[in-house]
Write a protein that holds these residues in place. Structure first.
Motif, PDB file in Angstrom:
ATOM      1  N   GLU A  48      -5.015  -0.145   7.206  1.00  8.64           N
ATOM      2  CA  GLU A  48      -4.852  -1.225   6.524  1.00  8.64           C
ATOM      3  C   GLU A  48      -3.011  -2.274   6.904  1.00  8.64           C
ATOM      4  O   GLU A  48      -3.306  -3.008   6.036  1.00  8.64           O
ATOM      5  CB  GLU A  48      -4.703  -0.749   5.370  1.00  8.64           C
ATOM      6  CG  GLU A  48      -6.571  -0.601   4.282  1.00  8.64           C
ATOM      7  CD  GLU A  48      -7.231   0.526   5.205  1.00  8.64           C
ATOM      8  OE1 GLU A  48      -8.515   0.627   4.752  1.00  8.64           O
ATOM      9  OE2 GLU A  48      -6.540   1.161   5.764  1.00  8.64           O
TER      10      GLU A  48
ATOM     11  N   ALA B 124     -10.917   3.546   3.073  1.00  7.57           N
ATOM     12  CA  ALA B 124     -10.077   3.143   4.005  1.00  7.57           C
ATOM     13  C   ALA B 124     -10.029   3.048   5.327  1.00  7.57           C
ATOM     14  O   ALA B 124     -11.460   4.303   5.749  1.00  7.57           O
ATOM     15  CB  ALA B 124      -8.757   4.095   3.777  1.00  7.57           C
TER      16      ALA B 124
ATOM     17  N   LYS C  80     -12.180   0.360  -1.896  1.00  6.21           N
ATOM     18  CA  LYS C  80     -12.259   0.518  -0.949  1.00  6.21           C
ATOM     19  C   LYS C  80     -11.651   1.865   0.151  1.00  6.21           C
ATOM     20  O   LYS C  80     -10.844   2.686  -0.515  1.00  6.21           O
ATOM     21  CB  LYS C  80     -11.128  -0.757   0.046  1.00  6.21           C
ATOM     22  CG  LYS C  80     -11.297  -0.841   1.664  1.00  6.21           C
ATOM     23  CD  LYS C  80     -10.059  -1.136   2.340  1.00  6.21           C
ATOM     24  CE  LYS C  80      -9.666  -1.683   3.740  1.00  6.21           C
ATOM     25  NZ  LYS C  80      -9.065  -2.062   3.839  1.00  6.21           N
TER      26      LYS C  80
ATOM     27  N   LEU D 182      -9.262   4.345  -1.878  1.00  4.79           N
ATOM     28  CA  LEU D 182      -8.002   3.150  -2.475  1.00  4.79           C
ATOM     29  C   LEU D 182      -8.279   2.435  -3.282  1.00  4.79           C
ATOM     30  O   LEU D 182      -9.302   2.104  -3.617  1.00  4.79           O
ATOM     31  CB  LEU D 182      -7.263   2.619  -1.182  1.00  4.79           C
ATOM     32  CG  LEU D 182      -7.521   2.598   0.371  1.00  4.79           C
ATOM     33  CD1 LEU D 182      -6.991   2.024   1.049  1.00  4.79           C
ATOM     34  CD2 LEU D 182      -6.131   4.109  -0.051  1.00  4.79           C
TER      35      LEU D 182
ATOM     36  N   TRP E  42     -12.230  -5.205   0.176  1.00  8.68           N
ATOM     37  CA  TRP E  42     -12.610  -4.483  -1.679  1.00  8.68           C
ATOM     38  C   TRP E  42     -13.520  -4.278  -1.635  1.00  8.68           C
ATOM     39  O   TRP E  42     -14.059  -5.862  -1.548  1.00  8.68           O
ATOM     40  CB  TRP E  42     -11.332  -5.140  -2.117  1.00  8.68           C
ATOM     41  CG  TRP E  42     -10.027  -4.507  -1.253  1.00  8.68           C
ATOM     42  CD1 TRP E  42      -9.463  -4.929  -0.268  1.00  8.68           C
ATOM     43  CD2 TRP E  42      -8.757  -3.605  -1.751  1.00  8.68           C
ATOM     44  NE1 TRP E  42      -8.269  -3.710  -0.250  1.00  8.68           N
ATOM     45  CE2 TRP E  42      -7.410  -3.063  -0.783  1.00  8.68           C
ATOM     46  CE3 TRP E  42      -8.734  -2.409  -3.261  1.00  8.68           C
ATOM     47  CZ2 TRP E  42      -7.531  -2.309  -0.585  1.00  8.68           C
ATOM     48  CZ3 TRP E  42      -8.380  -1.502  -2.699  1.00  8.68           C
ATOM     49  CH2 TRP E  42      -7.304  -1.161  -1.825  1.00  8.68           C
TER      50      TRP E  42
ATOM     51  N   ARG F   9      -4.079   6.182  -3.149  1.00 11.86           N
ATOM     52  CA  ARG F   9      -4.876   6.759  -2.309  1.00 11.86           C
ATOM     53  C   ARG F   9      -5.540   8.234  -2.673  1.00 11.86           C
ATOM     54  O   ARG F   9      -4.924   9.345  -3.467  1.00 11.86           O
ATOM     55  CB  ARG F   9      -4.482   7.255  -1.071  1.00 11.86           C
ATOM     56  CG  ARG F   9      -3.529   6.638  -0.233  1.00 11.86           C
ATOM     57  CD  ARG F   9      -2.624   6.886   0.380  1.00 11.86           C
ATOM     58  NE  ARG F   9      -2.731   7.774   1.683  1.00 11.86           N
ATOM     59  CZ  ARG F   9      -2.044   9.119   1.681  1.00 11.86           C
ATOM     60  NH1 ARG F   9      -0.779   9.362   1.692  1.00 11.86           N
ATOM     61  NH2 ARG F   9      -3.001   9.783   2.814  1.00 11.86           N
TER      62      ARG F   9
ATOM     63  N   ILE G 298      -1.695   6.383   4.642  1.00 12.02           N
ATOM     64  CA  ILE G 298      -3.466   6.107   4.282  1.00 12.02           C
ATOM     65  C   ILE G 298      -4.170   6.566   5.473  1.00 12.02           C
ATOM     66  O   ILE G 298      -3.838   6.131   6.983  1.00 12.02           O
ATOM     67  CB  ILE G 298      -3.868   4.726   4.125  1.00 12.02           C
ATOM     68  CG1 ILE G 298      -2.918   3.957   2.848  1.00 12.02           C
ATOM     69  CG2 ILE G 298      -5.287   4.241   4.132  1.00 12.02           C
ATOM     70  CD1 ILE G 298      -3.116   2.334   2.261  1.00 12.02           C
TER      71      ILE G 298
ATOM     72  N   PHE H 141       0.551  -1.094  -0.046  1.00 11.90           N
ATOM     73  CA  PHE H 141      -0.057  -0.256  -0.376  1.00 11.90           C
ATOM     74  C   PHE H 141       0.742   1.063  -0.202  1.00 11.90           C
ATOM     75  O   PHE H 141       1.660   1.749   0.510  1.00 11.90           O
ATOM     76  CB  PHE H 141      -0.597   0.148   1.222  1.00 11.90           C
ATOM     77  CG  PHE H 141      -2.114  -1.404   1.788  1.00 11.90           C
ATOM     78  CD1 PHE H 141      -2.701  -1.263   0.303  1.00 11.90           C
ATOM     79  CD2 PHE H 141      -2.072  -1.924   2.733  1.00 11.90           C
ATOM     80  CE1 PHE H 141      -3.489  -2.676   0.262  1.00 11.90           C
ATOM     81  CE2 PHE H 141      -3.008  -2.676   3.057  1.00 11.90           C
ATOM     82  CZ  PHE H 141      -3.925  -3.146   1.113  1.00 11.90           C
TER      83      PHE H 141
END
Length: 227
Positions: A105, A101, A99, A63, A81, A124, A57, A53
């Protein structure tokens, strides 16, 4: 606000440069933030792929994940997701996920799939007003993966538009005119190239121009809108 003479005018609106955060009365920045990530599972077939990732985040961000696989393998949708689209041609499949966030994560996740080569890109988005993007996709055999036209259900608005492509056997050398590249995973010992470009624009629809690759082979392309 202060005038040229230094006099204060209390009822004049405060103006900020486009794209900067107004910490008092404005909305947060609406844009791609941080450093996107990309990668692949190497030159040999595997049954899982580790997706790293982007760092930093924050809960509430959106995402986006683009994932390419060969042997017409459909990956198992990762927990938390949602699958956004899938396109295929020949032996390759190109799938998009999103997704909202949670901020928990971690650094990576493992995507399970049948035995195949894979490639992926992840980024992101912050400041979106909807946690559900819309997208369309297409598969083809060509040297110019061509993201299809997309007309989101919410109508004309200031949106982030993402044009993405995965090409088997050749690197992708250029993206759609007017778009800015954010992910460019070149073909190496892994046979996939994967590229994502984006545009911030107010429009009811977008039809990105085609990508350019080094040769003709199976590919997938998509257009995604974030509101």
């Amino acid at each position: 606000m202060f005038g040229d003479s230094g006099q204060f005018y209390p009822y004049q609106p405060i103006q900020f440069m486009d794209g900067l955060l107004n910490p008092l009365i404005g909305a947060p920045i609406f844009d791609v933030v941080g450093t996107p990530t990309s990668g692949d599972n190497g030159s040999s077939n595997t049954t899982s792929t580790t997706v790293t990732f982007p760092t930093g985040i924050v809960a509430g961000e959106l995402l986006l994940l683009w994932f390419a696989s060969d042997n017409l393998i459909t990956p198992t949708t990762p927990s938390g997701w949602t699958s956004l689209y899938t396109a295929s041609n020949g032996g390759i499949r190109f799938t998009g996920y999103y997704k909202q966030a949670t901020g928990s994560e971690g650094a990576s996740m493992v995507v399970s799939h049948g035995s195949c080569q894979t490639a992926w890109g992840c980024l992101r988005v912050t400041g979106q007003t909807s946690s559900v993007p819309e997208a369309t996709s297409v598969g083809a055999n060509s040297s110019a993966p061509n993201p299809p036209s997309l007309t989101p259900s919410w109508g004309s608005a200031s949106d982030l538009w993402f044009a993405a492509a995965a090409q088997w056997g050749f690197s992708i050398t250029a993206g759609p005119a007017g778009y800015t590249n954010v992910i460019n995973k070149a073909k190496g010992t892994n046979n996939f190239a994967l590229r994502v470009d984006y545009l911030k624009a107010t429009a009811a629809s977008q039809d990105p121009a085609a990508f350019t690759s080094g040769g003709s082979n199976s590919n997938g392309a998509s257009t995604t809108a974030v509101h």
